[in-house]
Design a protein around this motif. Sequence first.
Motif, PDB file in Angstrom:
ATOM      1  N   VAL A   2      -8.653 -48.462 -61.053  1.00  0.00           N
ATOM      2  CA  VAL A   2      -9.593 -48.483 -62.180  1.00  0.00           C
ATOM      3  C   VAL A   2     -10.282 -47.133 -62.317  1.00  0.00           C
ATOM      4  O   VAL A   2     -10.424 -46.607 -63.417  1.00  0.00           O
TER       5      VAL A   2
ATOM      6  N   VAL B 246     -16.981 -51.541 -65.913  1.00  0.00           N
ATOM      7  CA  VAL B 246     -15.787 -50.841 -65.434  1.00  0.00           C
ATOM      8  C   VAL B 246     -15.839 -50.626 -63.925  1.00  0.00           C
ATOM      9  O   VAL B 246     -14.851 -50.841 -63.222  1.00  0.00           O
TER      10      VAL B 246
ATOM     11  N   LEU C 199     -14.654 -55.010 -63.409  1.00  0.00           N
ATOM     12  CA  LEU C 199     -13.198 -54.957 -63.514  1.00  0.00           C
ATOM     13  C   LEU C 199     -12.508 -55.102 -62.157  1.00  0.00           C
ATOM     14  O   LEU C 199     -11.555 -55.881 -62.037  1.00  0.00           O
TER      15      LEU C 199
ATOM     16  N   LEU D  39     -12.756 -58.749 -61.230  1.00  0.00           N
ATOM     17  CA  LEU D  39     -11.829 -59.539 -62.043  1.00  0.00           C
ATOM     18  C   LEU D  39     -10.403 -59.404 -61.519  1.00  0.00           C
ATOM     19  O   LEU D  39      -9.680 -60.406 -61.392  1.00  0.00           O
TER      20      LEU D  39
END
Length: 166
Positions: A62, A81, A85, A88
Amino acid sequence: MFQYDLDTGLRLERLLSSGGNPMHEHDTMSPWRRFWERGGWWKALVLVLVYYGLYQLAALLVSFIFAGVRLVPGSAVYVVVGTGLPILIGGVLLLVFAWSIGWLRELFGRQAIRGRGWMWIAITVVLFTNVLRFLTLDYAKADVAMNRPRFCAASMRVPSPVGMAC
């Protein structure tokens, strides 16, 4: 539906209702599923270590993908972010693992051991305090405070990396 032996916690599959022999259940499973069904503390440790490694790789991925994007620390996009993320992606990894060994129905289905009503007290208290916090937040003041950087590079007498004035 699955049946459970409440004394030992062992799962008996639908073989009981279909007339099959539950003693031969392990013969029909894949080696991957059979490996994880047997359990053991060292398998749990291996799972945690592999998951943690993949989670860290997801965070690096990421950060590599969003390397060119200017993210202001403390902003909503930065939190989504930088924190949301990877979490997730880690959740998706766990779902894929549970799916690969056939545990999704057992994890998210009805559980054989039912909880009592008093067990919901802690969940209710935590949810209630969070809802009250959400409802009593002064969003007009919070908006100004959230947009102001928490760390001011000018106070340290060094140039600000993102060019913001304090």
